[in-house]
Design a protein around this motif. Structure first.
Motif, PDB file in Angstrom:
ATOM      1  N   PHE A 238      45.471  -5.574  -3.819  1.00 26.26           N
ATOM      2  CA  PHE A 238      44.188  -5.366  -3.147  1.00 26.26           C
ATOM      3  C   PHE A 238      43.019  -5.786  -4.045  1.00 26.26           C
ATOM      4  O   PHE A 238      42.027  -6.362  -3.577  1.00 26.26           O
ATOM      5  CB  PHE A 238      44.043  -3.897  -2.739  1.00 26.26           C
ATOM      6  CG  PHE A 238      45.020  -3.473  -1.674  1.00 26.26           C
ATOM      7  CD1 PHE A 238      45.472  -4.379  -0.720  1.00 26.26           C
ATOM      8  CD2 PHE A 238      45.501  -2.160  -1.615  1.00 26.26           C
ATOM      9  CE1 PHE A 238      46.369  -4.000   0.264  1.00 26.26           C
ATOM     10  CE2 PHE A 238      46.391  -1.779  -0.633  1.00 26.26           C
ATOM     11  CZ  PHE A 238      46.839  -2.698   0.305  1.00 26.26           C
ATOM     12  N   GLN A 239      43.123  -5.522  -5.360  1.00 23.44           N
ATOM     13  CA  GLN A 239      42.077  -5.957  -6.290  1.00 23.44           C
ATOM     14  C   GLN A 239      42.049  -7.479  -6.398  1.00 23.44           C
ATOM     15  O   GLN A 239      40.962  -8.078  -6.510  1.00 23.44           O
ATOM     16  CB  GLN A 239      42.327  -5.338  -7.669  1.00 23.44           C
ATOM     17  CG  GLN A 239      42.101  -3.836  -7.722  1.00 23.44           C
ATOM     18  CD  GLN A 239      42.540  -3.235  -9.035  1.00 23.44           C
ATOM     19  OE1 GLN A 239      42.840  -3.955  -9.994  1.00 23.44           O
ATOM     20  NE2 GLN A 239      42.574  -1.897  -9.103  1.00 23.44           N
ATOM     21  N   LEU A 240      43.238  -8.096  -6.313  1.00 26.65           N
ATOM     22  CA  LEU A 240      43.300  -9.563  -6.376  1.00 26.65           C
ATOM     23  C   LEU A 240      42.635 -10.178  -5.151  1.00 26.65           C
ATOM     24  O   LEU A 240      41.966 -11.215  -5.252  1.00 26.65           O
ATOM     25  CB  LEU A 240      44.766 -10.004  -6.483  1.00 26.65           C
ATOM     26  CG  LEU A 240      45.030 -11.467  -6.808  1.00 26.65           C
ATOM     27  CD1 LEU A 240      44.409 -11.839  -8.162  1.00 26.65           C
ATOM     28  CD2 LEU A 240      46.527 -11.749  -6.817  1.00 26.65           C
ATOM     29  N   ARG A 241      42.785  -9.554  -4.003  1.00 24.62           N
ATOM     30  CA  ARG A 241      42.122 -10.053  -2.793  1.00 24.62           C
ATOM     31  C   ARG A 241      40.596  -9.983  -2.960  1.00 24.62           C
ATOM     32  O   ARG A 241      39.874 -10.935  -2.615  1.00 24.62           O
ATOM     33  CB  ARG A 241      42.554  -9.232  -1.578  1.00 24.62           C
ATOM     34  CG  ARG A 241      43.976  -9.448  -1.119  1.00 24.62           C
ATOM     35  CD  ARG A 241      44.256  -8.588   0.110  1.00 24.62           C
ATOM     36  NE  ARG A 241      45.642  -8.679   0.530  1.00 24.62           N
ATOM     37  CZ  ARG A 241      46.165  -7.947   1.515  1.00 24.62           C
ATOM     38  NH1 ARG A 241      45.386  -7.054   2.151  1.00 24.62           N
ATOM     39  NH2 ARG A 241      47.426  -8.090   1.850  1.00 24.62           N
ATOM     40  N   ASN A 242      40.114  -8.858  -3.462  1.00 27.82           N
ATOM     41  CA  ASN A 242      38.667  -8.717  -3.658  1.00 27.82           C
ATOM     42  C   ASN A 242      38.143  -9.721  -4.687  1.00 27.82           C
ATOM     43  O   ASN A 242      37.034 -10.247  -4.546  1.00 27.82           O
ATOM     44  CB  ASN A 242      38.346  -7.291  -4.108  1.00 27.82           C
ATOM     45  CG  ASN A 242      38.582  -6.277  -3.001  1.00 27.82           C
ATOM     46  OD1 ASN A 242      38.465  -6.606  -1.817  1.00 27.82           O
ATOM     47  ND2 ASN A 242      38.912  -5.041  -3.375  1.00 27.82           N
TER      48      ASN A 242
END
Length: 266
Positions: A238-242
């Motif tokens: 999820f952090q990689l998506r952001n």
């Protein structure tokens, strides 16, 4: 022995019964020879019993002519009844021996061979080839259904080549992540191909991939012992998506992913 049986079909003419060759085979078969010997034995026993009865009653029968008419009639009736009882007893004795033999041979004839049992099992349960084909089609249908869910996954965790598992987690709808798809070797490769085509994150974590593969069923929640490890992977995804959307800094891949000892698989 089995009661009356009326069968009109038995009276219809059949060519195989009229065949001389078939008749000769029946006449000279081992069963026919045995039946002939049994019949001769029965006739000889009854004939021998008759001869013994005649010898035993020979003198009384010769003396009938010296008696009066009334006495000779009475004595002849007594001799006839006694002779009839003796011969009937011999016949009953033969039947007492022959009937169990006939019952045994009938049961043996009606008993199914191993091949008959196999054929009946195939007819009842289905042929192994057909059942195998049905199972194969069921596996293919289940696999296609599973593959259709891969595009819905949030992350694919791999071994990296031998295993692949697809997880989905929606915090607003789910308490824990669920397993959408899993597979080994060729199935794992297909899962990775579909994930790549739909731009789903593929994360290499061999120990975690093996643990999920062996402990979790399809469409089921992951075990509680894997919550922390999966949470680390999902947080990273999820952090990689952001990060890719420019909303946060580049995350650091979690290196210390711990798997419980009882969930470690080679």
């Amino acid at each position: 022995m089995g009661g009356w049986l009326y069968s009109p079909q038995s009276m219809l003419p059949k060519l195989d019964r009229m065949s001389p060759l078939a008749g000769l085979k029946r006449m000279f078969s081992m069963k026919s020879v045995m039946e002939l010997l049994k019949a001769l034995a029965k006739v000889l026993v009854i004939l021998g019993a008759t001869v013994l009865v005649l010898q035993f009653y020979a003198q009384p029968m010769f003396r009938l002519g010296d008696e009066s008419i009334n006495n000779s009639i009475i004595h002849s009736m007594e001799i006839s009844v006694q002779a009839l009882i003796i011969l009937a007893s011999v016949t009953i004795l033969i039947a007492a021996i022959d009937i169990p033999i006939q019952i045994f041979e009938f049961n043996k004839k009606m008993r199914m061979s191993r091949q008959d049992l196999k054929d009946e099992s195939k007819d009842t349960d289905g042929k192994p080839e057909v059942k195998g084909r049905i199972r194969q089609l069921q596996r293919e249908i289940a696999q296609r259904r599973m593959m259709s869910k891969v595009p819905e996954a949030d992350v694919i965790i791999t071994n990296p080549t031998h295993y692949a598992v697809a997880l989905k987690y929606q915090p607003e709808l789910m308490n824990t992540p669920i397993l959408l798809a899993k597979g080994g070797d060729h199935v794992a490769l297909k899962i990775r191909e579909i994930a790549a085509a739909h731009k789903i994150e593929i994360i290499e974590s061999p120990a975690l991939a093996r643990a999920i593969y062996h402990t979790t069923d399809l469409d089921a929640e992951i075990p509680s012992g894997l919550y922390m490890a999966v949470a680390q992977i999902l947080a990273y995804v999820f952090q990689l998506r952001n990060f890719r959307k420019g909303k946060s800094e580049k995350p650091v891949y979690p290196k210390n992913i711990k798997i419980p000892k009882d969930m470690e698989f080679d």
